[in-house]
Each structure stands twice: as structure tokens, then as C-alpha cells.
Write a protein that holds these residues in place. Structure first.
Motif, PDB file in Angstrom:
ATOM      1  N   TYR A  74      38.353  16.437  14.972  1.00  0.00           N
ATOM      2  CA  TYR A  74      38.309  16.405  16.436  1.00  0.00           C
ATOM      3  C   TYR A  74      37.598  15.147  16.937  1.00  0.00           C
ATOM      4  N   LYS A 113      44.870  20.749  20.047  1.00  0.00           N
ATOM      5  CA  LYS A 113      43.645  20.108  19.553  1.00  0.00           C
ATOM      6  C   LYS A 113      43.312  18.861  20.373  1.00  0.00           C
ATOM      7  N   TRP A 116      41.562  19.721  23.581  1.00  0.00           N
ATOM      8  CA  TRP A 116      40.118  19.952  23.436  1.00  0.00           C
ATOM      9  C   TRP A 116      39.374  18.622  23.497  1.00  0.00           C
ATOM     10  N   TYR A 120      36.571  17.474  26.151  1.00  0.00           N
ATOM     11  CA  TYR A 120      35.212  17.196  25.655  1.00  0.00           C
ATOM     12  C   TYR A 120      34.763  15.789  26.034  1.00  0.00           C
ATOM     13  N   GLN A 136      42.644  24.401  22.931  1.00  0.00           N
ATOM     14  CA  GLN A 136      41.686  25.390  22.437  1.00  0.00           C
ATOM     15  C   GLN A 136      40.350  24.990  23.040  1.00  0.00           C
ATOM     16  N   MET A 139      36.453  26.153  20.027  1.00  0.00           N
ATOM     17  CA  MET A 139      36.873  25.586  18.752  1.00  0.00           C
ATOM     18  C   MET A 139      36.532  26.493  17.574  1.00  0.00           C
ATOM     19  N   LYS A 161      42.667  25.942   8.746  1.00  0.00           N
ATOM     20  CA  LYS A 161      41.788  25.544   9.845  1.00  0.00           C
ATOM     21  C   LYS A 161      40.322  25.724   9.475  1.00  0.00           C
ATOM     22  N   LEU A 180      30.385  25.501  17.040  1.00  0.00           N
ATOM     23  CA  LEU A 180      31.656  24.887  17.401  1.00  0.00           C
ATOM     24  C   LEU A 180      32.131  25.354  18.772  1.00  0.00           C
ATOM     25  N   ASN A 181      31.963  26.635  19.067  1.00  0.00           N
ATOM     26  CA  ASN A 181      32.354  27.151  20.388  1.00  0.00           C
ATOM     27  C   ASN A 181      31.576  26.484  21.515  1.00  0.00           C
ATOM     28  N   HIS A 212      41.536  31.122  25.339  1.00  0.00           N
ATOM     29  CA  HIS A 212      40.857  29.843  25.536  1.00  0.00           C
ATOM     30  C   HIS A 212      40.871  29.331  26.976  1.00  0.00           C
TER      31      HIS A 212
END
Length: 266
Positions: A74, A113, A116, A120, A136, A139, A161, A180-181, A212
Motif C-alpha cells: 500500500y 486498494k 485506500w 490515505y 477498502q 485495511m 492477503k 491496519l484498520n 468499508h
């Protein structure tokens, strides 16, 4: 020259401690930079995304590659480091300086992905606009919880994953899932006054909508963060490839009508 040959001939590497591969397409006279983040691929091969979709757009276009670990990191780093994120920001900053652009002139985009990452980076660094297709947002749930639920009795295969979670967080236990979340959500609790404008697209039946998107926009509402949510009548996450490109171009036209040539107007 074929498309694959074009990418091979024009791919570059940016070094700032670590290295990130990228493809840059300059547009003479442009006053916007579109940064595209990559998604996962079923083949496990690392690919640039939406190069064809954006080839005629009136903006400088920067396409990033995430080839770290088994299926990427990521564009963050290894074992809770942010070394790759530092390289990415160094690259974007160098582009802004080269073309005399401001942070508000940057549009970040990606799907799944890549969505995200667009959210971010866009929220953390306060870029101008973010366009995300079926991202998502949690994550950890996506990489760990949802992977284990789908394959409860199967041996983790090489492209699992969970292996991505191990690379980024250092493991896939409860603490890693929480870490991660929180990576994206913790960015929402800063001063919302200079947040980017956020555009989110998703299919009504896509599991990402319930798991999500809804939790994320709830937090956007709580924090009074502006966004637009586009919900379309499809049910498979993979159908993003059909519906998202049109949404992307339509949204770019909304942001700045000059971005889309007349022949491409929607």
C-alpha cells in the motif's frame, strides 16, 4: 510502439533512501497533476493502472507502482515503517516544484486498494481532491479478517492477503488488524477545514459498500468532512473495472472542465 513497450521505455525510478518505480506523462501547459495508485491484480503481477483511461486528459499524470513484498505494501513500508511513503511524497513534491504547482492542484485517484491509498495520502497530506472507487477503508479487516473468513480451512497461498498484512504490520494477530484498520481512520480526527474534496464510487451490492464505505462516510459525516458518494447498480467488486473509469472521467470534468477534451465530454 505497443503499450507494454511504451511503459517499459518510459518507466523511471525515484530514490529517496528507498526506491519507487513510476511512469510520468507530461502535458504541456497543464496546471493539474493526477496521481494514480495501483490496485491488486489477480495474476499477482505488479501493474500501473488507468494509463489508457487518462491518456488524453489535460493534466500531468503520475502513475505509481507498488511492487513491495508479495503483493505490495500500500506504498507504506515494511513492518510498520513508512519508508516507501516517504519516497512517494518526495516524488510528488519534486513534481510540484518542477511544474510550479501547489498541493491544491493535485488530484489523487485509484480503485480498491488504490482507493485506500488515494484516501490515505490525500487526507494525511491535504491534497486538493481524492477520487476513490470501491476502496477498502478498513485495511486490517480486508487483509486479515475477510481473507480468513473466505478461506477458513485452506492453507495460506503465496498471494494471500494475509501475507500483505504480515509485510506491512509485522503479523496478522488482533493487534495488527487494529493497527491496519486505524491507519486511514486516524487521519480523520485532524482539523477538517483544509481536507481535500472526496469523491467515492461503489456498487450497491459490492461487499465493500457495507464493510468499508458505510463506516467511512459515517465518520466523514461525524467530522463534518465534505464528500460525494456515487452508488451504482452492480454487485461484484470486480465490476469496478467497468464502472469506475467513466466515474473517474466524469468527476475530473466536475473538478475542472478543462481537464477533459471536448470529444470526451460526458
Amino acid at each position: 510502439m505497443g503499450f507494454a513497450d511504451y511503459i517499459k521505455a518510459n518507466e523511471e525510478v525515484h530514490k529517496a533512501g528507498s526506491e519507487v518505480k513510476y511512469l510520468f506523462c507530461e502535458k504541456e501547459g497543464a496546471d493539474k497533476l493526477i496521481v494514480t495508485f495501483p490496485g491488486f491484480t489477480n495474476s499477482g503481477k505488479f501493474k500501473y493502472r488507468y494509463v489508457r483511461t487518462l491518456q488524453d486528459v489535460n493534466a500531468h499524470r503520475l502513475f505509481l507502482l507498488d511492487e513491495f513484498g508479495v503483493r505490495g505494501c500500500y506504498l507504506l513500508g515494511h513492518h510498520r515503517s513508512f519508508k516507501i511513503e516517504t519516497v512517494v511524497m518526495s516524488l510528488i513534491t519534486s513534481m510540484l516544484k518542477k511544474y510550479g504547482l501547489k498541493i491544491d492542484d493535485v488530484i489523487l485517484q485509484g480503485s480498491s486498494k488504490g482507493g485506500w491509498m488515494a484516501l490515505y495520502y490525500g487526507i494525511k497530506y491535504r491534497f486538493g481532491h481524492v477520487i476513490a472507487g470501491g476502496p477498502q477503508t478498513k485495511m486490517g479487516d480486508f487483509l486479515i479478517k475477510e481473507d480468513v473468513e473466505i478461506q477458513p480451512d485452506e492453507k495460506i497461498h503465496v498471494f494471500s492477503k494475509v501475507r500483505v498484512a504480515d509485510y506491512i504490520a509485522g503479523g496478522h494477530e488482533h493487534g495488527d488488524l487494529t493497527y491496519l484498520n486505524n491507519l486511514l481512520y486516524e487521519q480523520l480526527y485532524r482539523d477538517p477545514e483544509d481536507f481535500p474534496m472526496i469523491y467515492i464510487h461503489v456498487g450497491k451490492g459490492d461487499s465493500h459498500f457495507e464493510n468499508h464505505i458505510k463506516p467511512f462516510v459515517t465518520q466523514l459525516d461525524i467530522n463534518n468532512i465534505k464528500y460525494e458518494l456515487d452508488i451504482q447498480e452492480y454487485h461484484e467488486h470486480n465490476d469496478l473495472g467497468i464502472f469506475y473509469p467513466k466515474f473517474l472521467l466524469k468527476t475530473l470534468q466536475t473538478i475542472d472542465d478543462k481537464l477533459i477534451p471536448q470529444r470526451m465530454k460526458i
